[in-house]
Design a protein around this motif. Structure first.
Motif, PDB file in Angstrom:
ATOM      1  N   HIS A 116      -8.192  -0.213  -4.482  1.00 41.36           N
ATOM      2  CA  HIS A 116      -7.937   0.274  -3.124  1.00 41.36           C
ATOM      3  C   HIS A 116      -8.764   1.523  -2.799  1.00 41.36           C
ATOM      4  O   HIS A 116      -8.813   1.928  -1.646  1.00 41.36           O
ATOM      5  CB  HIS A 116      -6.446   0.555  -2.923  1.00 41.36           C
ATOM      6  CG  HIS A 116      -5.631  -0.693  -2.736  1.00 41.36           C
ATOM      7  ND1 HIS A 116      -5.540  -1.335  -1.520  1.00 41.36           N
ATOM      8  CD2 HIS A 116      -4.897  -1.423  -3.605  1.00 41.36           C
ATOM      9  CE1 HIS A 116      -4.755  -2.403  -1.646  1.00 41.36           C
ATOM     10  NE2 HIS A 116      -4.363  -2.488  -2.909  1.00 41.36           N
TER      11      HIS A 116
ATOM     12  N   ASP B 290      -4.137  -5.316   0.864  1.00 39.51           N
ATOM     13  CA  ASP B 290      -2.934  -6.136   0.718  1.00 39.51           C
ATOM     14  C   ASP B 290      -2.572  -6.652   2.103  1.00 39.51           C
ATOM     15  O   ASP B 290      -2.622  -5.894   3.076  1.00 39.51           O
ATOM     16  CB  ASP B 290      -1.767  -5.305   0.172  1.00 39.51           C
ATOM     17  CG  ASP B 290      -2.098  -4.669  -1.170  1.00 39.51           C
ATOM     18  OD1 ASP B 290      -2.915  -5.242  -1.909  1.00 39.51           O
ATOM     19  OD2 ASP B 290      -1.538  -3.600  -1.467  1.00 39.51           O
TER      20      ASP B 290
ATOM     21  N   TRP C 196      -0.899 -11.145  -2.728  1.00 43.86           N
ATOM     22  CA  TRP C 196      -1.145 -10.456  -1.450  1.00 43.86           C
ATOM     23  C   TRP C 196      -2.431  -9.657  -1.460  1.00 43.86           C
ATOM     24  O   TRP C 196      -2.853  -9.149  -0.435  1.00 43.86           O
ATOM     25  CB  TRP C 196       0.016  -9.498  -1.158  1.00 43.86           C
ATOM     26  CG  TRP C 196       0.250  -8.528  -2.292  1.00 43.86           C
ATOM     27  CD1 TRP C 196      -0.432  -7.371  -2.548  1.00 43.86           C
ATOM     28  CD2 TRP C 196       1.199  -8.664  -3.352  1.00 43.86           C
ATOM     29  NE1 TRP C 196       0.035  -6.782  -3.690  1.00 43.86           N
ATOM     30  CE2 TRP C 196       1.050  -7.551  -4.204  1.00 43.86           C
ATOM     31  CE3 TRP C 196       2.178  -9.628  -3.646  1.00 43.86           C
ATOM     32  CZ2 TRP C 196       1.832  -7.363  -5.345  1.00 43.86           C
ATOM     33  CZ3 TRP C 196       2.961  -9.434  -4.780  1.00 43.86           C
ATOM     34  CH2 TRP C 196       2.787  -8.320  -5.616  1.00 43.86           C
ATOM     35  N   HIS C 197      -3.059  -9.507  -2.620  1.00 47.77           N
ATOM     36  CA  HIS C 197      -4.209  -8.608  -2.735  1.00 47.77           C
ATOM     37  C   HIS C 197      -5.524  -9.382  -2.570  1.00 47.77           C
ATOM     38  O   HIS C 197      -5.857 -10.231  -3.390  1.00 47.77           O
ATOM     39  CB  HIS C 197      -4.173  -7.897  -4.091  1.00 47.77           C
ATOM     40  CG  HIS C 197      -5.235  -6.856  -4.250  1.00 47.77           C
ATOM     41  ND1 HIS C 197      -4.974  -5.501  -4.302  1.00 47.77           N
ATOM     42  CD2 HIS C 197      -6.586  -6.966  -4.343  1.00 47.77           C
ATOM     43  CE1 HIS C 197      -6.107  -4.833  -4.427  1.00 47.77           C
ATOM     44  NE2 HIS C 197      -7.105  -5.709  -4.459  1.00 47.77           N
TER      45      HIS C 197
ATOM     46  N   GLU D  74      -0.955 -10.708  -8.125  1.00 48.89           N
ATOM     47  CA  GLU D  74      -0.689 -10.104  -6.814  1.00 48.89           C
ATOM     48  C   GLU D  74      -1.289 -11.007  -5.738  1.00 48.89           C
ATOM     49  O   GLU D  74      -2.410 -10.786  -5.293  1.00 48.89           O
ATOM     50  CB  GLU D  74      -1.313  -8.703  -6.721  1.00 48.89           C
ATOM     51  CG  GLU D  74      -0.706  -7.712  -7.689  1.00 48.89           C
ATOM     52  CD  GLU D  74      -1.225  -6.289  -7.467  1.00 48.89           C
ATOM     53  OE1 GLU D  74      -1.906  -6.024  -6.451  1.00 48.89           O
ATOM     54  OE2 GLU D  74      -0.937  -5.450  -8.333  1.00 48.89           O
TER      55      GLU D  74
HETATM   56 ZN   LIG Z   1      -3.360  -4.244  -3.632  1.00 48.22          ZN
END
Ligand SMILES: [Zn+2]
Length: 226
Positions: free
Chosen positions: A106, A113, A171-172, A169
């Motif tokens: 990030h 995300d 969503w990433h 993850e």
């Molecule tokens: Zn993330």
């Protein structure tokens, strides 16, 4: 090519505003807006939940988890009692869901995300837990649509499968054309240099195990070979 400061979340000069209070690199922002428009045509309200995060914020998350101020979750998203763990065990537990300060994707302005606020049930807060995005979760159709379409816009999921290191993850998303450059630039030496004069909980253990941490949590993830 981004500078070491940009790579480790200590500069924002490579970023532009996106959707109000979010930031990405210009090319990643442009690609995301195109992905978002395509998602809208398919009936989704694709929105960023988290984009750029700076070093200080990642440092706060890390230190609060290490000292027990912030909850640390296990592989099944259940809370861990961190007070029973030694420094190395704490670091390993935190690394499942959080990056070390300076080592978060990030920081790069290439990763974000995502979620769809219109698919969240009334009164339900976004948790960023895998079940929300997988079968029977309320974002499952969005997950499937992204799997089928995001590559065309340059995006992929770096944390797709739990390999005993970083947790899955779904969503990433990562903007591959820029993220692959950042991946190449980030090394244990870069990270150690950026930790100088910074308060990092678990520093002694981390610095002694940095090569194996990179091997397990940073370079050994989906879609990335180095
Ligand atoms: Zn993330």
């Amino acid at each position: 090519m981004i500078t070491t400061e940009m790579l480790t979340g200590q500069s924002t000069e490579h970023l532009i505003d996106l959707c109000g209070n979010h930031r990405l690199q210009p090319a990643a922002a442009k690609a995301f807006l195109e992905l978002q428009a395509a998602a809208e045509r398919a009936g989704f309200n694709l929105q960023p939940a988290s984009t750029f995060r700076d070093f200080a914020r990642q440092q706060m998350i890390w230190n609060e988890k290490f000292t027990g101020i912030r909850q640390v979750m296990d592989a099944q998203s259940q809370p861990i009692n961190i007070s029973c763990l030694d420094a190395g065990q704490r670091c390993i537990a935190i690394l499942r869901w959080s990056a070390m300060p300076g080592a978060s994707r990030h920081h790069w302005g290439t990763d974000l995300d995502i979620y769809d606020p219109d698919l969240l049930p009334e009164g339900q807060k976004l948790l960023l837990e895998p079940w929300e995005y997988l079968e029977n979760g309320y974002f499952n159709h969005l997950t499937q649509w992204l799997t089928a379409n995001m590559n065309r816009y340059g995006f992929y999921r770096p944390f797709l499968h739990d390999r005993g290191g970083v947790a899955a993850e779904p969503w990433h998303l990562s903007y591959y054309p820029l993220a692959q450059e950042a991946e190449r630039q980030l090394t244990p030496q870069t990270l150690l240099a950026c930790w100088e004069n910074q308060e990092i909980e678990g520093y002694r253990w981390l610095s002694q195990h940095l090569d194996s941490i990179f091997e397990r949590y940073i370079t050994n993830i989906d879609g990335v070979s180095s």
